[in-house]
Design a protein around this motif. Structure first.
Motif, short mmCIF file in Angstrom:
data_model
loop_
_atom_site.label_atom_id
_atom_site.label_comp_id
_atom_site.label_asym_id
_atom_site.label_seq_id
_atom_site.Cartn_x
_atom_site.Cartn_y
_atom_site.Cartn_z
N ASP A 282 0.85 -1.19 0.00
CA ASP A 282 0.00 0.00 0.00
C ASP A 282 0.88 1.24 0.00
O ASP A 282 1.45 1.61 1.02
CB ASP A 282 -0.91 -0.03 1.22
CG ASP A 282 -1.88 1.13 1.27
OD1 ASP A 282 -1.88 1.96 0.33
OD2 ASP A 282 -2.64 1.20 2.24
N SER A 283 0.99 1.90 -1.14
CA SER A 283 1.86 3.08 -1.26
C SER A 283 1.24 4.33 -0.62
O SER A 283 1.91 5.36 -0.52
CB SER A 283 2.20 3.36 -2.72
OG SER A 283 1.04 3.65 -3.46
N SER A 284 -0.03 4.25 -0.20
CA SER A 284 -0.65 5.42 0.44
C SER A 284 -0.16 5.60 1.87
O SER A 284 -0.38 6.64 2.48
CB SER A 284 -2.17 5.30 0.42
OG SER A 284 -2.60 4.26 1.27
N VAL A 285 0.50 4.56 2.41
CA VAL A 285 1.08 4.63 3.76
C VAL A 285 2.59 4.71 3.60
O VAL A 285 3.21 3.84 2.99
CB VAL A 285 0.69 3.39 4.59
CG1 VAL A 285 1.30 3.48 5.98
CG2 VAL A 285 -0.81 3.26 4.67
N ASN B 96 8.68 -5.21 6.07
CA ASN B 96 9.01 -3.85 6.47
C ASN B 96 9.35 -3.07 5.20
O ASN B 96 10.22 -3.48 4.45
CB ASN B 96 10.21 -3.88 7.42
CG ASN B 96 10.54 -2.54 8.01
OD1 ASN B 96 9.84 -1.57 7.82
ND2 ASN B 96 11.64 -2.49 8.73
N PHE B 97 8.64 -1.96 4.94
CA PHE B 97 8.92 -1.19 3.73
C PHE B 97 8.63 0.29 3.92
O PHE B 97 7.88 0.67 4.82
CB PHE B 97 8.19 -1.75 2.51
CG PHE B 97 6.68 -1.67 2.60
CD1 PHE B 97 6.00 -0.55 2.17
CD2 PHE B 97 5.96 -2.74 3.08
CE1 PHE B 97 4.62 -0.49 2.23
CE2 PHE B 97 4.58 -2.69 3.14
CZ PHE B 97 3.91 -1.56 2.71
N GLU B 98 9.23 1.10 3.05
CA GLU B 98 9.03 2.55 3.06
C GLU B 98 8.89 3.05 1.63
O GLU B 98 9.55 2.56 0.73
CB GLU B 98 10.23 3.26 3.69
CG GLU B 98 10.42 3.00 5.15
CD GLU B 98 11.61 3.75 5.72
OE1 GLU B 98 11.90 4.87 5.26
OE2 GLU B 98 12.27 3.20 6.61
N PHE B 99 8.02 4.03 1.46
CA PHE B 99 7.88 4.71 0.18
C PHE B 99 8.41 6.14 0.33
O PHE B 99 8.25 6.76 1.38
CB PHE B 99 6.41 4.76 -0.25
CG PHE B 99 5.94 3.49 -0.87
CD1 PHE B 99 6.02 3.30 -2.24
CD2 PHE B 99 5.40 2.47 -0.09
CE1 PHE B 99 5.58 2.12 -2.82
CE2 PHE B 99 4.96 1.29 -0.66
CZ PHE B 99 5.05 1.12 -2.03
N GLU B 100 9.03 6.64 -0.70
CA GLU B 100 9.51 8.03 -0.73
C GLU B 100 9.08 8.64 -2.05
O GLU B 100 9.42 8.13 -3.12
CB GLU B 100 11.03 8.06 -0.60
CG GLU B 100 11.59 9.46 -0.44
CD GLU B 100 13.08 9.43 -0.17
OE1 GLU B 100 13.85 9.74 -1.09
OE2 GLU B 100 13.44 9.09 0.98
N TYR C 66 12.55 1.37 0.32
CA TYR C 66 13.16 0.34 1.16
C TYR C 66 12.20 -0.81 1.29
O TYR C 66 10.99 -0.64 1.47
CB TYR C 66 13.48 0.92 2.54
CG TYR C 66 13.96 -0.09 3.55
CD1 TYR C 66 15.26 -0.55 3.55
CD2 TYR C 66 13.09 -0.59 4.51
CE1 TYR C 66 15.69 -1.50 4.46
CE2 TYR C 66 13.52 -1.53 5.43
CZ TYR C 66 14.82 -1.97 5.40
OH TYR C 66 15.24 -2.91 6.32
N PHE C 67 12.71 -2.05 1.20
CA PHE C 67 11.89 -3.23 1.38
C PHE C 67 12.71 -4.32 2.04
O PHE C 67 13.86 -4.57 1.66
CB PHE C 67 11.37 -3.77 0.04
CG PHE C 67 10.54 -5.01 0.18
CD1 PHE C 67 9.19 -4.92 0.47
CD2 PHE C 67 11.11 -6.25 0.05
CE1 PHE C 67 8.43 -6.06 0.64
CE2 PHE C 67 10.36 -7.41 0.20
CZ PHE C 67 9.01 -7.31 0.50
N GLU C 68 12.12 -4.98 3.04
CA GLU C 68 12.78 -6.09 3.72
C GLU C 68 11.71 -7.09 4.14
O GLU C 68 10.66 -6.71 4.63
CB GLU C 68 13.54 -5.59 4.96
CG GLU C 68 14.30 -6.65 5.68
CD GLU C 68 15.09 -6.09 6.86
OE1 GLU C 68 16.06 -6.75 7.24
OE2 GLU C 68 14.73 -5.03 7.38
N ALA C 69 11.98 -8.37 3.90
CA ALA C 69 11.07 -9.44 4.32
C ALA C 69 11.90 -10.52 4.98
O ALA C 69 12.84 -11.03 4.39
CB ALA C 69 10.32 -9.99 3.12
N ASN C 70 11.56 -10.84 6.22
CA ASN C 70 12.30 -11.83 6.99
C ASN C 70 11.38 -12.94 7.47
O ASN C 70 10.28 -12.67 7.99
CB ASN C 70 12.97 -11.18 8.21
CG ASN C 70 14.00 -10.17 7.81
OD1 ASN C 70 14.92 -10.48 7.08
ND2 ASN C 70 13.85 -8.95 8.29
#
Length: 44
Positions: A4-7, A26-30, A36-40
């Motif tokens: 969801d890029s709105s968050v 865990n991810f971030e949009f700028e 940033y994207f991480e999946a563990n």
């Protein structure tokens, strides 16, 4: 996996579509782009 890029920033746990084990996502949009994207795996 849909993000969801709105968050701006998210961290959550989702079950793997293949093996059903939990995954911490865990991810971030700028500026509307994935920055940033991480999946563990959280094996139980």
């Amino acid at each position: 996996m849909l993000l969801d890029s709105s968050v701006y920033k998210q961290k959550y746990i989702e079950d793997c579509e293949v093996c059903c084990n939990p995954i911490e996502v865990n991810f971030e949009f700028e500026e509307g782009e994935l920055f940033y994207f991480e999946a563990n795996s959280i094996e139980q």
